[in-house]
Design a protein around this motif. Structure first.
Motif, PDB file in Angstrom:
ATOM      1  N   GLY A 233       0.825  -1.198   0.000  1.00  0.00           N
ATOM      2  CA  GLY A 233       0.000   0.000   0.000  1.00  0.00           C
ATOM      3  C   GLY A 233       0.860   1.249   0.000  1.00  0.00           C
ATOM      4  N   ILE A 234       0.337   2.315  -0.605  1.00  0.00           N
ATOM      5  CA  ILE A 234       0.981   3.626  -0.575  1.00  0.00           C
ATOM      6  C   ILE A 234      -0.056   4.631  -0.107  1.00  0.00           C
ATOM      7  N   VAL A 235       0.241   5.327   0.974  1.00  0.00           N
ATOM      8  CA  VAL A 235      -0.662   6.320   1.552  1.00  0.00           C
ATOM      9  C   VAL A 235      -0.032   7.694   1.353  1.00  0.00           C
ATOM     10  N   ILE A 236      -0.694   8.559   0.569  1.00  0.00           N
ATOM     11  CA  ILE A 236      -0.190   9.893   0.264  1.00  0.00           C
ATOM     12  C   ILE A 236      -1.046  10.915   1.000  1.00  0.00           C
ATOM     13  N   ALA A 237      -0.434  11.672   1.900  1.00  0.00           N
ATOM     14  CA  ALA A 237      -1.140  12.728   2.646  1.00  0.00           C
ATOM     15  C   ALA A 237      -2.370  12.188   3.355  1.00  0.00           C
ATOM     16  N   GLY A 238      -2.248  11.002   3.938  1.00  0.00           N
ATOM     17  CA  GLY A 238      -3.366  10.387   4.647  1.00  0.00           C
ATOM     18  C   GLY A 238      -2.869   9.584   5.828  1.00  0.00           C
ATOM     19  N   GLY A 239      -3.777   8.803   6.415  1.00  0.00           N
ATOM     20  CA  GLY A 239      -3.371   7.933   7.507  1.00  0.00           C
ATOM     21  C   GLY A 239      -4.384   7.775   8.619  1.00  0.00           C
ATOM     22  N   ARG A 240      -5.551   8.442   8.522  1.00  0.00           N
ATOM     23  CA  ARG A 240      -6.554   8.285   9.578  1.00  0.00           C
ATOM     24  C   ARG A 240      -7.264   6.940   9.424  1.00  0.00           C
ATOM     25  N   PRO A 241      -7.463   6.193  10.511  1.00  0.00           N
ATOM     26  CA  PRO A 241      -8.243   4.955  10.426  1.00  0.00           C
ATOM     27  C   PRO A 241      -9.704   5.283  10.100  1.00  0.00           C
ATOM     28  N   VAL A 242     -10.282   4.598   9.128  1.00  0.00           N
ATOM     29  CA  VAL A 242     -11.674   4.862   8.764  1.00  0.00           C
ATOM     30  C   VAL A 242     -12.538   3.607   8.834  1.00  0.00           C
ATOM     31  N   ALA A 243     -11.935   2.454   8.966  1.00  0.00           N
ATOM     32  CA  ALA A 243     -12.716   1.211   8.932  1.00  0.00           C
ATOM     33  C   ALA A 243     -12.208   0.219   9.971  1.00  0.00           C
ATOM     34  N   GLY A 244     -11.747   0.712  11.119  1.00  0.00           N
ATOM     35  CA  GLY A 244     -11.214  -0.168  12.144  1.00  0.00           C
ATOM     36  C   GLY A 244      -9.710  -0.065  12.234  1.00  0.00           C
ATOM     37  N   PRO A 245      -9.111  -0.730  13.217  1.00  0.00           N
ATOM     38  CA  PRO A 245      -7.660  -0.641  13.409  1.00  0.00           C
ATOM     39  C   PRO A 245      -6.897  -1.272  12.256  1.00  0.00           C
ATOM     40  N   ALA A 246      -5.868  -0.573  11.790  1.00  0.00           N
ATOM     41  CA  ALA A 246      -5.050  -1.074  10.683  1.00  0.00           C
ATOM     42  C   ALA A 246      -3.603  -1.152  11.142  1.00  0.00           C
ATOM     43  N   ARG A 247      -3.053  -2.369  11.157  1.00  0.00           N
ATOM     44  CA  ARG A 247      -1.640  -2.580  11.480  1.00  0.00           C
ATOM     45  C   ARG A 247      -1.062  -3.501  10.406  1.00  0.00           C
ATOM     46  N   PRO A 248      -0.797  -2.948   9.243  1.00  0.00           N
ATOM     47  CA  PRO A 248      -0.466  -3.797   8.087  1.00  0.00           C
ATOM     48  C   PRO A 248       0.831  -4.576   8.267  1.00  0.00           C
TER      49      PRO A 248
END
Length: 344
Positions: A233-248
């Motif tokens: 995954g690539i996250v650009i100018a983002g990072g807020r959890p929106v669908a539950g906890p994410a610990r990739p």
């Protein structure tokens, strides 16, 4: 577990295509090539997933095309990209990249509607736009990734896009499910004999990329405990959890302007810190929410090179691209780069 042991385990998982970090849908399909060394021309087509359902999902797809099928000369990027452009930036909206390309910026690849896909199968990148944006507003990146050998599928989210009749910011929480629905659709296309697009999809090699609210969407596709076909995954100018906890566990790249006032860099840093697998962070000091996503703007060359080589490493197993990442991402006074548990 020691750092060396962790790297070894994650590298084995990545290259073997197994485990929760890089779940796959089957063996590598016949026809998948190694990472291309020369750019393609680019085709574009559109379709709608579930057109009669409650959340129809229009999708724009950019994909590699054999340059020899174009009647005229093909304009395409050199690889790796050359330095381009001059200083300057201006904003064009809350979740949209800033302004048009600067004068003198290097031209992108030639694009033709509904051209035949190049021979072979190509990894797939699902790109998510931000609030009040559209896939076409990110073509400066998506077409260049397609020219580098990826199929880029970009959904227009029903209630957060620029033309949404009932714009609803909170609908971002539903977008990870929309993106997964698109992935399932593409997997079905890949299994459909003779489909002009599906026959060229490497449906075991997906990555997700997104800008701003699209970055939140991308991170939401890596919710802990949910099986995923995503290899990266690539996250650009983002990072807020929106669908539950994410610990990739899958490899993740974060790109963020250090002076971003819409989504502060601390949001991206916090998401980076939560990653359990290999992760990297490309920061652009003094920059805001997306001016670096446009040709000719400071940092564009580094963002393009870093994201493309990250995709080449994670989706083509290109170790040369992995070794290039620190060089791609380093431009004194323009970018800084940190990483954790990247294979060596």
């Amino acid at each position: 577990m020691t750092g060396r042991r962790l790297v070894a385990v994650l590298t084995t998982a990545l290259l073997a295509g197994c485990g929760s970090a890089v779940a796959t849908t089957g063996p590598v399909p016949a026809g998948v090539r190694t990472a291309p060394e020369r750019p393609y021309a680019v085709g574009v087509r559109q379709f709608t997933v579930d057109p009669d359902g409650p959340r129809p999902l229009p999708v724009t797809v950019w994909y590699p095309v054999d340059p020899s099928t174009f009647p005229g000369p093909v304009t395409a990027l050199s690889w790796p990209p050359r330095p381009v452009g001059t200083p300057g930036a201006r904003s064009s909206g809350p979740d949209r990249p800033a302004g048009p390309p600067s004068p003198g910026a290097e031209a992108g690849p030639s694009v033709r509607a509904r051209a035949a896909v190049a021979a072979g199968r190509f990894p797939v990148v699902v790109f998510s736009h931000g609030l009040r944006s559209l896939p076409a507003l990110h073509a400066q990146l998506t077409t260049r990734w397609a020219a580098a050998g990826f199929v880029v599928a970009a959904p227009t989210y029903p209630r957060t896009n620029l033309r949404a009749r009932a714009f609803t910011r909170d609908d971002v929480r539903n977008q990870p499910a929309d993106a997964r629905r698109l992935i399932r659709h593409l997997v079905r296309l890949g299994a459909r004999p003779g489909d002009p697009l599906g026959a060229h999809l490497a449906v075991d090699r997906f990555a997700a990329v997104g800008h701003s609210a699209g970055g939140h969407t991308t991170l939401g596709m890596f919710v802990s405990g949910r099986p995923s076909p995503l290899r990266a995954g690539i996250v650009i100018a983002g990072g807020r959890p929106v669908a539950g906890p994410a610990r990739p566990w899958a490899p993740m790249l974060f790109v963020h302007g250090a002076a971003d006032r819409i989504v502060p860099e601390s949001i991206g840093r916090a998401a980076y810190a939560r990653c359990l697998g290999p992760a990297a962070f490309l920061s652009l000091p003094g920059q805001g929410h997306g001016e670096y996503l446009n040709p000719g703007r400071p940092g564009f060359t580094e963002v393009l090179a870093t994201t493309t080589d990250f995709l080449r490493w994670t989706l083509y197993a290109d170790r040369t691209a992995l070794r290039r990442l620190p060089t791609d991402a380093t431009a004194p006074g323009v970018t800084t780069f940190t990483s954790r548990a990247l294979p060596t």
